[in-house]
Design a protein around this motif. Structure first.
Motif, PDB file in Angstrom:
ATOM      1  N   MET A  94      28.205 -37.815  21.865  1.00 44.85           N
ATOM      2  CA  MET A  94      27.798 -39.177  21.403  1.00 44.85           C
ATOM      3  C   MET A  94      28.119 -40.264  22.385  1.00 44.85           C
ATOM      4  SD  MET A  94      29.843 -42.146  19.985  1.00 44.85           S
ATOM      5  CE  MET A  94      31.367 -41.485  19.924  1.00 44.85           C
ATOM      6  N   VAL A  95      29.155 -40.292  23.127  1.00 49.59           N
ATOM      7  CA  VAL A  95      29.360 -41.225  23.853  1.00 49.59           C
ATOM      8  C   VAL A  95      28.328 -41.466  25.002  1.00 49.59           C
ATOM      9  CG1 VAL A  95      30.434 -41.744  26.177  1.00 49.59           C
ATOM     10  CG2 VAL A  95      31.821 -41.003  24.009  1.00 49.59           C
ATOM     11  N   ARG A  96      27.547 -40.264  25.528  1.00 45.49           N
ATOM     12  CA  ARG A  96      26.505 -40.393  26.341  1.00 45.49           C
ATOM     13  C   ARG A  96      25.236 -41.296  25.810  1.00 45.49           C
ATOM     14  NH1 ARG A  96      24.811 -38.193  31.227  1.00 45.49           N
ATOM     15  NH2 ARG A  96      26.808 -37.279  31.507  1.00 45.49           N
ATOM     16  N   HIS A  97      25.025 -40.841  24.616  1.00 43.51           N
ATOM     17  CA  HIS A  97      23.830 -41.576  23.798  1.00 43.51           C
ATOM     18  C   HIS A  97      24.183 -42.981  23.736  1.00 43.51           C
ATOM     19  CE1 HIS A  97      20.718 -41.984  20.776  1.00 43.51           C
ATOM     20  NE2 HIS A  97      21.667 -42.604  19.851  1.00 43.51           N
ATOM     21  N   GLN A  98      25.524 -43.354  23.142  1.00 44.91           N
ATOM     22  CA  GLN A  98      25.675 -44.651  22.785  1.00 44.91           C
ATOM     23  C   GLN A  98      25.615 -45.516  24.524  1.00 44.91           C
ATOM     24  OE1 GLN A  98      26.140 -46.593  20.203  1.00 44.91           O
ATOM     25  NE2 GLN A  98      25.455 -44.446  19.277  1.00 44.91           N
ATOM     26  N   ALA A  99      26.050 -44.934  25.326  1.00 42.23           N
ATOM     27  CA  ALA A  99      26.034 -45.401  26.922  1.00 42.23           C
ATOM     28  C   ALA A  99      24.893 -46.070  27.246  1.00 42.23           C
ATOM     29  CB  ALA A  99      26.533 -44.686  27.758  1.00 42.23           C
ATOM     30  N   HIS A 100      23.648 -45.254  26.697  1.00 42.19           N
ATOM     31  CA  HIS A 100      22.319 -45.722  26.985  1.00 42.19           C
ATOM     32  C   HIS A 100      21.890 -46.784  26.199  1.00 42.19           C
ATOM     33  CE1 HIS A 100      20.779 -42.236  29.817  1.00 42.19           C
ATOM     34  NE2 HIS A 100      21.345 -41.439  28.768  1.00 42.19           N
ATOM     35  N   LYS A 101      22.396 -46.692  24.861  1.00 43.94           N
ATOM     36  CA  LYS A 101      21.850 -47.854  23.986  1.00 43.94           C
ATOM     37  C   LYS A 101      22.580 -49.190  24.361  1.00 43.94           C
ATOM     38  CE  LYS A 101      21.897 -47.219  19.709  1.00 43.94           C
ATOM     39  NZ  LYS A 101      22.409 -46.699  18.353  1.00 43.94           N
ATOM     40  N   LEU A 102      23.689 -49.197  25.046  1.00 42.56           N
ATOM     41  CA  LEU A 102      24.740 -50.207  25.477  1.00 42.56           C
ATOM     42  C   LEU A 102      24.367 -50.719  26.850  1.00 42.56           C
ATOM     43  CD1 LEU A 102      28.127 -49.335  23.785  1.00 42.56           C
ATOM     44  CD2 LEU A 102      26.557 -51.026  23.020  1.00 42.56           C
ATOM     45  N   GLY A 103      23.500 -49.937  27.577  1.00 40.30           N
ATOM     46  CA  GLY A 103      23.402 -50.503  28.922  1.00 40.30           C
ATOM     47  C   GLY A 103      24.268 -49.920  30.140  1.00 40.30           C
ATOM     48  N   LEU A 104      25.147 -49.098  29.300  1.00 40.84           N
ATOM     49  CA  LEU A 104      26.159 -48.331  30.450  1.00 40.84           C
ATOM     50  C   LEU A 104      25.617 -47.351  31.187  1.00 40.84           C
ATOM     51  CD1 LEU A 104      29.240 -48.692  27.830  1.00 40.84           C
ATOM     52  CD2 LEU A 104      28.929 -49.873  29.724  1.00 40.84           C
ATOM     53  N   GLU A 105      26.352 -46.978  32.517  1.00 35.19           N
ATOM     54  CA  GLU A 105      26.209 -45.928  33.122  1.00 35.19           C
ATOM     55  C   GLU A 105      26.636 -44.590  32.462  1.00 35.19           C
ATOM     56  OE1 GLU A 105      25.676 -42.741  35.637  1.00 35.19           O
ATOM     57  OE2 GLU A 105      27.897 -43.739  35.720  1.00 35.19           O
ATOM     58  N   PRO A 106      25.664 -43.514  32.127  1.00 37.33           N
ATOM     59  CA  PRO A 106      26.103 -42.576  31.275  1.00 37.33           C
ATOM     60  C   PRO A 106      27.232 -41.582  31.982  1.00 37.33           C
ATOM     61  CG  PRO A 106      23.835 -42.815  31.284  1.00 37.33           C
ATOM     62  CD  PRO A 106      24.111 -43.817  32.134  1.00 37.33           C
ATOM     63  N   ASP A 107      27.042 -41.287  33.166  1.00 41.54           N
ATOM     64  CA  ASP A 107      28.062 -40.353  33.874  1.00 41.54           C
ATOM     65  C   ASP A 107      29.349 -40.979  33.980  1.00 41.54           C
ATOM     66  OD1 ASP A 107      25.853 -38.433  34.029  1.00 41.54           O
ATOM     67  OD2 ASP A 107      25.377 -39.029  36.225  1.00 41.54           O
ATOM     68  N   GLY A 108      29.343 -42.132  34.442  1.00 43.51           N
ATOM     69  CA  GLY A 108      30.696 -42.518  34.446  1.00 43.51           C
ATOM     70  C   GLY A 108      31.285 -43.153  33.167  1.00 43.51           C
ATOM     71  N   THR A 109      30.764 -43.397  32.238  1.00 40.27           N
ATOM     72  CA  THR A 109      31.113 -43.712  30.835  1.00 40.27           C
ATOM     73  C   THR A 109      31.507 -42.195  30.235  1.00 40.27           C
ATOM     74  OG1 THR A 109      29.409 -45.440  30.397  1.00 40.27           O
ATOM     75  CG2 THR A 109      30.477 -44.561  28.314  1.00 40.27           C
ATOM     76  N   THR A 110      30.811 -41.173  30.450  1.00 44.81           N
ATOM     77  CA  THR A 110      31.223 -39.932  29.785  1.00 44.81           C
ATOM     78  C   THR A 110      32.598 -39.465  30.555  1.00 44.81           C
ATOM     79  OG1 THR A 110      29.104 -39.193  29.646  1.00 44.81           O
ATOM     80  CG2 THR A 110      30.557 -37.579  29.661  1.00 44.81           C
ATOM     81  N   ALA A 111      32.626 -39.667  32.070  1.00 40.25           N
ATOM     82  CA  ALA A 111      33.657 -39.309  32.761  1.00 40.25           C
ATOM     83  C   ALA A 111      35.164 -40.148  32.113  1.00 40.25           C
ATOM     84  CB  ALA A 111      33.560 -39.779  34.288  1.00 40.25           C
ATOM     85  N   PHE A 112      34.823 -41.328  31.714  1.00 41.99           N
ATOM     86  CA  PHE A 112      35.921 -42.166  31.144  1.00 41.99           C
ATOM     87  C   PHE A 112      36.455 -41.605  30.015  1.00 41.99           C
ATOM     88  CE2 PHE A 112      37.277 -45.364  28.084  1.00 41.99           C
ATOM     89  CZ  PHE A 112      38.147 -46.086  28.630  1.00 41.99           C
ATOM     90  N   PHE A 113      35.512 -41.024  29.177  1.00 45.09           N
ATOM     91  CA  PHE A 113      35.948 -40.415  27.909  1.00 45.09           C
ATOM     92  C   PHE A 113      36.656 -39.244  28.053  1.00 45.09           C
ATOM     93  CE2 PHE A 113      33.983 -44.003  26.062  1.00 45.09           C
ATOM     94  CZ  PHE A 113      34.666 -44.371  24.975  1.00 45.09           C
ATOM     95  N   HIS A 114      35.952 -38.383  29.026  1.00 38.96           N
ATOM     96  CA  HIS A 114      36.821 -37.236  29.269  1.00 38.96           C
ATOM     97  C   HIS A 114      38.263 -37.352  29.696  1.00 38.96           C
ATOM     98  CE1 HIS A 114      37.478 -33.738  32.039  1.00 38.96           C
ATOM     99  NE2 HIS A 114      36.655 -32.943  30.921  1.00 38.96           N
ATOM    100  N   ASP A 115      38.242 -38.548  30.423  1.00 41.79           N
ATOM    101  CA  ASP A 115      39.757 -38.675  30.974  1.00 41.79           C
ATOM    102  C   ASP A 115      40.505 -38.994  29.619  1.00 41.79           C
ATOM    103  OD1 ASP A 115      39.228 -38.183  33.409  1.00 41.79           O
ATOM    104  OD2 ASP A 115      39.011 -40.312  34.018  1.00 41.79           O
TER     105      ASP A 115
END
Length: 220
Positions: A93-114
């Motif tokens: 879900m985070v990766r999908h939303q990151a694309h929509k918000l213009g966020l870098e997907p891998d970095g955003t996913t890493a943040f939520f993994h943390d």
């Protein structure tokens, strides 16, 4: 809902649980131990201004403190701390939303993994604490489904705050300094104990620049 409104809501929710859950109780710790931006001591002072990363850090701490509630809902039920299916769903879900918000997907996913890893640090620490000190066991068992609904709302708030702070976090050499100040302020404001400070170090390691957290110094 604006992140600032959500912040007030989560602060109220967290405060309302303080009477039944052992949230951030200061513990004695060995001298010299440190976590990023917040020394592991039992001395608390007036919090400093949190800066531009204050809201993001506060939301991270609110999510962290909800780990206490998750632990209280699971203790004695046989439910495992790890939940791979839910973790995969959240990260997708985070990766999908990151694309929509213009966020870098891998970095955003890493943040939520943390964030997930930090919550499990809290849960494991509390399980061990309650096993050793049965008198500290929570008196009530929160509804895990309700907690998860709140976590989902909080994830959306965190995503929007990542978007708001994107430039500072990825293009500014000032990020590490501002994050350290926000972390120190949050530790003081919430009177975080050593367990929660350790978890907060994990939760904030992907905030600035390099998703592995290499750009963030450990403050002594």
């Amino acid at each position: 809902m604006k992140p600032s409104d959500a912040l007030r809501r989560h602060t109220v929710v967290c405060a309302s649980t303080a009477g039944s859950l052992p949230l951030a109780v200061p513990q004695d710790e060995p001298a010299g131990e440190r976590t990023r931006g917040c020394s592991r001591t039992t001395t608390y002072s007036t919090p400093e201004p949190p800066g531009d990363l204050g809201t993001l850090t506060e939301l991270v701490i609110q999510r962290l403190l909800m780990g206490d509630e998750v632990a209280a809902s699971k203790i004695g039920t046989g439910r495992p701390i790890d939940d791979p299916a839910r973790e995969r769903h959240e990260l997708e879900m985070v990766r999908h939303q990151a694309h929509k918000l213009g966020l870098e997907p891998d970095g955003t996913t890493a943040f939520f993994h943390d964030q997930i890893s930090a919550s499990k640090i809290v849960q494991r620490g509390l399980f061990a604490r309650w096993a050793a000190h049965g008198e500290q066991m929570p008196a009530t068992r929160p509804d895990l489904n309700r907690i998860r609904t709140r976590l989902d709302h909080l994830s959306r708030d965190l995503l929007h705050e990542l978007q708001t702070t994107q430039r500072l976090r990825t293009a500014s050499g000032d990020c590490a300094r501002q994050l350290a100040g926000a972390v120190r302020s949050g530790c003081v404001l919430h009177r975080l104990d050593g367990l929660h400070r350790q978890a907060l170090e994990t939760a904030t390691r992907s905030v600035c620049g390099d998703v592995r957290g290499n750009s963030q110094p450990t403050l002594q």
